[in-house]
Motif scaffolding. Structure first.
Motif, short mmCIF file in Angstrom:
data_model
loop_
_atom_site.label_atom_id
_atom_site.label_comp_id
_atom_site.label_asym_id
_atom_site.label_seq_id
_atom_site.Cartn_x
_atom_site.Cartn_y
_atom_site.Cartn_z
N ARG A 235 3.78 8.63 -3.29
CA ARG A 235 4.96 9.46 -3.16
C ARG A 235 6.20 8.64 -3.44
NH1 ARG A 235 4.75 13.06 2.08
NH2 ARG A 235 6.55 13.80 0.96
N VAL B 80 0.82 -1.21 0.00
CA VAL B 80 0.00 0.00 0.00
C VAL B 80 0.86 1.26 0.00
CG1 VAL B 80 -0.33 0.15 2.49
CG2 VAL B 80 -2.05 1.07 0.99
N ILE B 81 2.05 1.18 0.58
CA ILE B 81 2.87 2.40 0.60
C ILE B 81 3.93 2.43 -0.48
CG2 ILE B 81 2.56 3.07 3.00
CD1 ILE B 81 5.02 1.50 3.72
N ALA C 177 9.61 7.17 -2.82
CA ALA C 177 10.40 6.88 -1.62
C ALA C 177 10.96 5.48 -1.74
CB ALA C 177 9.54 6.98 -0.37
N GLU C 178 11.98 5.22 -0.99
CA GLU C 178 12.47 3.86 -0.84
C GLU C 178 11.84 3.33 0.43
OE1 GLU C 178 15.02 2.23 -2.81
OE2 GLU C 178 14.35 0.49 -1.67
N ILE C 179 11.08 2.24 0.29
CA ILE C 179 10.42 1.70 1.47
C ILE C 179 11.31 0.63 2.08
CG2 ILE C 179 8.37 0.52 2.32
CD1 ILE C 179 7.81 3.31 1.27
N LEU C 180 11.57 0.78 3.36
CA LEU C 180 12.44 -0.19 4.01
C LEU C 180 11.68 -1.48 4.27
CD1 LEU C 180 14.24 1.97 6.69
CD2 LEU C 180 14.73 1.67 4.26
N LEU D 212 8.73 3.90 7.52
CA LEU D 212 9.57 3.10 6.63
C LEU D 212 10.10 3.84 5.41
CD1 LEU D 212 7.53 -0.22 6.64
CD2 LEU D 212 9.61 0.28 7.90
N ALA D 213 9.53 5.00 5.10
CA ALA D 213 9.94 5.64 3.86
C ALA D 213 11.25 6.39 4.05
CB ALA D 213 8.87 6.60 3.39
N ARG D 214 12.11 6.27 3.09
CA ARG D 214 13.39 6.99 3.08
C ARG D 214 13.57 7.59 1.69
NH1 ARG D 214 12.61 5.74 7.47
NH2 ARG D 214 13.98 4.88 9.05
N LEU E 208 2.83 3.81 8.55
CA LEU E 208 3.86 2.95 7.97
C LEU E 208 4.80 3.75 7.09
CD1 LEU E 208 1.98 -0.30 6.94
CD2 LEU E 208 3.85 -0.08 8.59
N PHE E 209 4.22 4.65 6.32
CA PHE E 209 5.04 5.46 5.43
C PHE E 209 6.01 6.32 6.24
CE2 PHE E 209 6.09 8.84 2.48
CZ PHE E 209 6.24 8.15 1.30
N SER F 272 -3.54 2.41 7.69
CA SER F 272 -2.23 2.04 8.23
C SER F 272 -1.10 2.57 7.35
CB SER F 272 -2.11 0.52 8.35
OG SER F 272 -2.11 -0.04 7.06
N ALA F 273 -1.47 3.02 6.14
CA ALA F 273 -0.43 3.48 5.22
C ALA F 273 0.33 4.66 5.78
CB ALA F 273 -1.06 3.84 3.87
N VAL G 289 12.21 13.11 1.96
CA VAL G 289 11.21 12.56 2.85
C VAL G 289 11.76 12.68 4.26
CG1 VAL G 289 9.79 10.59 3.38
CG2 VAL G 289 10.62 10.93 1.06
#
Lengths: 592, 510, 116
Positions: free
Chosen positions: A507, A269-270, A509-512, C89-91, C85-86, C81-82, C109
């Motif tokens: 958006r 989802v992200i 981004a790199e998601i970990l 976890l987002a970089r 979580l974003f 939940s996005a 970000v």
């Protein structure tokens, strides 16, 4: 030679792959890429008519290798792989690349061969062959893909090594018998058997178990356009086959599978890169099948239903997941990106691709008349029945997780992928429709998606290929109605959230994910140790000169041409070593 | 056995002597021949003749016979006896056939690599080296072994040094080899002296019989064993006595490198087997301990460290040379197991490795022949520049790694099975790790050759320039043979290995 | 939204088949889209009265319209939940330093603020 070549359906595909490496004419290669899987499918057909005659062993170096044997489980896997091979061949027709053609065929051949082998040693060979040939497809994705490819290769080689180690330990406890059970015997190996855990781990890595899954999302989105489509069909499915054959009915798989269905939903989802979203979605679908394998306890009441569900869902999944990757590939070919934030409104220029993608999305979301409606429900029903039958609540939790994941699939694959690519706000990208060959491949896949769930003869045909006789009836009024409720409710939630601005924007981004541990944390620790070491040695003045900053350089210093081990004027050292050896020998001899 | 009916009777009965004497005599004559072309033809004649003879002998021996040839009709132990059995017949054939292939290859490569006036002496030295190796393998007399060891060594020093016109470092390499080879030979002869002291005979079978009666003998024979093991260990490049090898392989003329890589270390390994198992015996405590702990340990160290060294080399020939050290490690591991399966595996690997390394070094020589390439970084684009040569190199490389359907797979499989049979799971791990390291050092070259584009000179991509046919033929013969062994002839090769291990273990087993 | 209008006029590049479906992008259709699943849900929930769950295959939570509820809740949960979580976890896109993304299109970000 001919006998050996035709003994296992995969061999001719591998041979075609090696031939392709030497054929400069693209048209001939493309013919081979398409013809080889068809020929292999024919071989499967003839072999299955007389399984005893198809049983082939080859003796090499004193070891028997069961290179071919066939039962209903390997048959459907083989057919599905061949089918995927033909679709991929059509999809890749426009691309003139010797390496892709050749490695795709070898990779596919290894996967096909892998499902027909009868012992772990032979399986190991094709296990590694599939890994090594497929990494070429990752590397064809451009410069960015190189490190991902190296990681991919390292993980798969590790998986192979674990497989071999497990197989050896298993065989030793078993009188050096490497055979993978009898044909038609599913779940012969348990975790409690010697070597069982290692084999389980080896298959788990390739199958994308939670925490072992990162290579999928790492490598697949970075591969070439056709490469991703090809990759998505074989590697994980080969592991799934091995799992089904060895561990069917292993309880822990039920829970592993349930977790596998749920966690990718949240990452998908992200995630912005739609090919990575699909990779998570792949993981999620594998979860359903892994769960099904866990439920397929052959001594239990619902084992056959679960195993049928796994096999049927495999067939459906290879096709619809391939279709989705194909449509994203087509978009990427035309627009140069698969990032949701860059796309949107493409239905204006790629209407056919839009339709095919929607069919794929509907299939994975299990709309009635589309494939997963039949196949996924078999697994869900097996879970429900087992939960009703069994005591305790743990299976209810599993069933609830599967239901939740079904709604989650609707989110990432059913809505997110087609919506942000083809609809949403117009990105202004006006491109050409996908090339004809891609459209044909996607069209055929779409037809298959419908066919596998077609109530009048379609799913019945699929049933005829399943390992067991299937009596499951997908089109009951209640099933259709409840499934539609779920899907409409999800769509309504989406529409409302979107309407009231609560749906998060895409958006960049790199998601970990868990791979952070080895891509960043591990690297960080290595750097930290390095820095500490440098500081330490700086403080210890005498050692300072010898401070070795990095392990790589240290190895280099030892072994490189200028290194200690390879000095080019070693007469003196060598003479001393020789004397030393003599003394050592004398000491040992004296002591003995 | 049809082939045998074409062979004259005298050739089979006197074959053992003919094999050694003919290259010795003709070698001496060749040295003074005026024409290099004539010298080549003489060499070709000798190698063809020897190969045919060796093949006939191999067939006779394969039928289960042992040939004992008494030099000058003198009965052993007073006279010198040549003994051919299942252990050395394949090695003899290997030496002869590799000599033939390298001679074919030499027609072009020697012209490119050796100065004109040295070419006839080059062939002479080559034949003397061949005679020395054959003599060392065929003889049943311990002192005779030393003599032939020296014959082969001295001619090899000369041959390596002849690489100087291509690369001056050949002189240093040859000098190194000379020093270390002499130390090895000295140790060996000291060991023989001690043995003579203990037993009063130099006939190998006799020594063996007497030592068994003495139940291993006194300290003197223990010391003899130590000296002989180290001396031969140096010759066969047993880790860490391998230091002479990379230089010698890297700088010698290609033809010599191939011949050395596929025969010289093998002949030395044969001697080690012969001495440890038939002259001495594994039932002696000291032999058993040394083999089980020292030889096995050094073998494993060689497999790992040799492969690791190979990864970090910048010169492709040195990469393969270090790989050879690792491969010797595989053979030693098999020997150290002291079981029939282990010895079979080791022997199979001796034969397979000769084929594989031969093909690989042939290909490297061809790269140098056309483009002057020896460094690994220059491999870029070779897949396009020399597709056929690179193809042979690829097959050889895959075989070296141990990919299924290749010779390398057969030997590694044999070895792993033997290790499991012995209960040494850790050895399987060592084999696996070493094979993975091999993927790296071979893969590095293959990736560069196929995935990088050919270099540009003055803005133009270097053109394709395939090696000449006479170079391609022996190269592809070996490359295809390594595949053939993997697919068709594995049983035959394994059978040869079993025959050899039968000879070695015909007495008592540990 | 501004971007959308600047591109709406280059109609020449629209695929002929798509011309018949341009109404899909119509403001009214987009705004009114939620009626389609709403009505669909209502109809299927109503049909659920007739096609009841078979007794043999009835889960603990299987009752009238329950699947619709599950779908709605599950979907909303995933979407809500996005945001956390974003944030967690987002970089930046070249976080691992492997991508060769041009600098100017990397969105920093740092903190995620919802723009409402």
């Amino acid at each position: 030679m001919i006998d050996l070549l035709t003994s296992n359906p995969g061999f001719i595909i591998i041979l075609a792959g090696f031939l392709c490496a030497f054929i400069p004419v693209s048209e001939i290669r493309k013919f081979l890429v398409g013809a080889a899987p068809i020929a292999a499918a024919f071989l499967i057909y003839t072999a299955f008519k007389d399984p005893d005659a198809a049983y082939t062993t080859v003796k090499a170096g004193g070891q028997d290798f069961i290179v071919n044997r066939i039962d209903r489980l390997s048959m459907i896997w083989g057919y599905v792989f061949c089918l995927a091979g033909v679709l991929n061949a059509i999809y890749g027709l426009h691309e003139k690349c010797k390496i892709t053609d050749s490695s795709a065929l070898i990779y596919m051949g290894a996967a096909v061969a892998g499902v027909f082998v009868g012992d772990f040693l032979t399986l190991f060979i094709f296990w590694e062959m599939a890994a090594i040939s497929s990494v070429m497809l990752v590397w064809k994705g451009g410069e960015n893909s190189f490190p991902a490819g190296v990681r991919y290769l390292a993980i798969h080689v590790l998986s192979g090594v674990l497989l071999l180690a497990g197989a050896i330990i298993y065989a030793r406890s078993n009188g050096m018998d490497f055979t993978m059970g009898e044909p038609g015997e599913y779940g012969f190996l348990g975790l409690d058997k010697p070597g069982g855990l290692l084999l389980f781990l080896a298959m788990g890595i390739k199958c994308g178990f939670p925490f072992l899954h990162n290579w999928i999302q790492d490598a697949y989105p970075k591969a070439s356009i056709t490469g991703t489509v090809i990759l998505s069909a074989f590697t994980t499915k080969l592991a799934l086959y091995a799992l089904a054959r060895c561990y069917a009915g292993e309880d822990i798989l039920i829970y592993i599978g349930a977790v596998m269905t749920c966690f990718p939903v949240f990452f998908a989802v992200i995630e912005n890169d739609l090919r990575r979203v699909l990779s998570y979605s792949l993981n999620n679908q594998l979860g359903f099948m892994v769960c099904g394998i866990g439920l397929a306890d052959m001594s239990g009441k619902f084992g056959e239903l679960a195993m049928n569900g796994v096999a049927a869902h495999l067939a459906a999944d290879v096709i619809f997941k391939g279709l989705l990757f194909m449509s994203m590939g087509a978009v990427m070919l035309r627009t140069g990106t698969a990032k949701a934030s860059e796309l949107g409104g493409l239905f204006r220029s790629m209407p056919y691709t839009t339709i095919f993608c929607l069919i794929g999305a509907g299939s994975i979301a299990a709309f009635p008349l589309l494939s997963a409606f039949v196949t996924k429900s078999m697994i869900l029903t097996a879970a429900l029945d087992t939960a009703l039958y069994a005591e305790g609540y743990s299976l209810w939790v599993v069933y609830a997780m599967l239901l939740f994941a079904s709604a989650g699939v609707m989110e990432h694959s059913g809505i997110k992928v087609p919506f942000f690519t083809f609809f949403a706000h117009d990105s202004g990208k006006r491109v050409q429709e996908a090339p004809w060959n891609m459209l044909v491949a996607m069209g055929l896949a779409s037809v298959l998606c419908v066919f596998f769930a077609f109530p009048w003869g379609g799913y019945q045909f699929l049933y005829s290929l399943l390992p067991f006789e299937s009596t499951y009836e997908p089109y009951t009024g209640n099933h259709v109605v409840t499934q539609m409720q779920l899907l409409f409710a999800a769509m309504l939630a989406f529409a409302l959230l979107k309407k009231y601005g609560m749906y998060p924007d895409e958006r960049r981004a790199e998601i970990l994910d868990f791979d952070w541990t080895y891509r960043r944390f591990g690297k960080g620790i290595a750097k930290w140790i390095d820095a500490m070491w440098a500081r330490l040695s700086a403080n210890v003045g005498v050692l300072r000169k010898n401070a070795i900053e990095r392990s790589g350089r240290r190895l280099y210093q030892m072994f490189s041409p200028a290194g200690t081990f390879s000095e080019s004027t070693p007469s003196g050292i060598a003479a001393v070593l020789t004397g030393g050896m003599l003394v050592l020998l004398f000491i040992v001899i004296y002591l003995s | 056995m049809d082939f045998l009916s074409f062979m004259p009777e005298w050739l089979i009965t006197h074959g053992a002597a003919v094999l050694v004497i003919m290259p010795l005599l003709l070698g001496a004559i060749t040295a003074i021949l005026p024409s290099e072309r004539l010298a080549w033809f003489v060499t070709l004649f000798v190698t063809v003749f020897s190969t045919v003879t060796a093949f006939a002998i191999l067939l006779v021996i394969f039928g289960g016979e042992t040939q004992l040839y008494k030099m000058g009709g003198w009965d052993p132990p007073h006279g010198i006896a040549y003994v051919i059995d299942g252990l050395n017949a394949p090695i003899i054939f290997l030496i002869c056939s590799m000599a033939l292939l390298t001679t074919l290859y030499g027609l072009k490569s020697v012209v490119a690599e050796v100065e004109p006036k040295k070419r006839a002496p080059f062939y002479a030295a080559f034949m003397l080296g061949m005679a020395g190796l054959l003599g060392m393998v065929v003889t049943g007399d311990a002192f005779n072994v030393f003599v032939f060891l020296e014959v082969s060594s001295i001619s090899t020093y000369v041959l390596v040094a002849m690489g100087a016109s291509r690369d001056r470092r050949a002189l240093a390499a040859s000098y190194n080899y000379l020093i270390l080879g002499s130390i090895g030979a000295t140790f060996f002869v000291i060991g023989l002296g001690f043995l003579y002291m203990e037993t009063g005979t130099l006939n190998m079978a006799d020594i063996g019989g007497i030592l068994r009666n003495l139940d291993g003998g006194s300290r003197v024979s223990m010391v003899a064993f130590g000296f002989i093991t180290v001396g031969l260990g140096l010759k066969l490049a047993m880790f860490p006595l391998h230091l002479w090898l990379p230089g010698a392989y890297a700088h010698a003329p290609t033809m010599v490198t191939v011949f050395l890589a596929s025969t010289a270390t093998k002949a030395a390994l044969y001697l080690m087997l012969r001495f440890t198992f038939t002259v001495f015996d594994v039932s002696f405590d000291y032999v058993f301990t040394v083999l089980t702990f020292i030889i096995t340990g050094l073998g494993c160290a060689a497999m790992l460290l040799g492969s690791l060294s190979a990864i970090f080399q910048t010169d492709a020939r040195r990469t393969l040379a270090y790989s050879s050290i690792a491969q010797v490690g595989y053979m030693l591991l098999g020997v150290g197991m002291l079981t029939a399966m282990g010895l079979t595996a080791s022997y199979v690997h001796v034969l397979n490795h000769a084929v594989i390394k031969g093909a690989l070094f042939f290909a490297l020589g061809a790269f140098w022949y056309r483009y002057g390439i020896t460094r690994t970084e220059d491999f870029a684009g070779l897949g396009k520049m020399m597709p056929w040569t690179m193809g042979a190199f690829t097959l050889g490389g895959l075989s070296l790694i141990g990919v299924p359907l290749t010779a390398g797979f057969i030997s590694k499989l044999q070895l792993a099975r033997a290790a499991l049979d012995r209960g040494w799971e850790w050895a399987v791990v060592v084999i696996m790790v070493s094979s993975i390291l091999a993927i790296f050092y071979i893969g590095r070259l293959l990736l560069a050759a196929y995935f990088q584009s050919p270099p540009e000179i003055d803005g133009e991509v270097v053109e394709r320039n395939e090696a000449p046919l006479i170079i391609l033929i022996p190269m592809w013969f070996l490359a295809l043979l390594s595949i053939g062994i993997g697919i068709y002839y594995s049983d035959f090769v394994v059978q040869l290995g079993q025959n050899a291990s039968d000879v070695l273990l015909q007495g008592d087993r540990p | 939204m501004a971007e959308e209008h600047t591109h709406m006029h280059d109609d020449d590049h629209i695929h002929p088949l798509s011309r018949r479906f341009l109404w899909l992008a119509d403001e009214k259709v987009v705004k009114g889209f939620f009626w389609l699943p709403a009505i669909g849900l209502a109809v299927t929930v109503a049909l659920g009265l007739y096609y009841d769950f078979p007794e043999k295959h009835k889960a603990l939570w299987d009752f009238f319209g329950s699947w619709g509820l599950i779908g709605f809740m599950a979907y909303s949960f995933v979407v809500f939940s996005a945001k956390p979580l974003f944030a967690m976890l987002a970089r930046q896109e070249n976080y691992y330093g492997e991508e060769t993304v041009p600098e100017n299109i990397i969105e920093p970000v740092v903190e995620v603020h919802h723009h409402d």
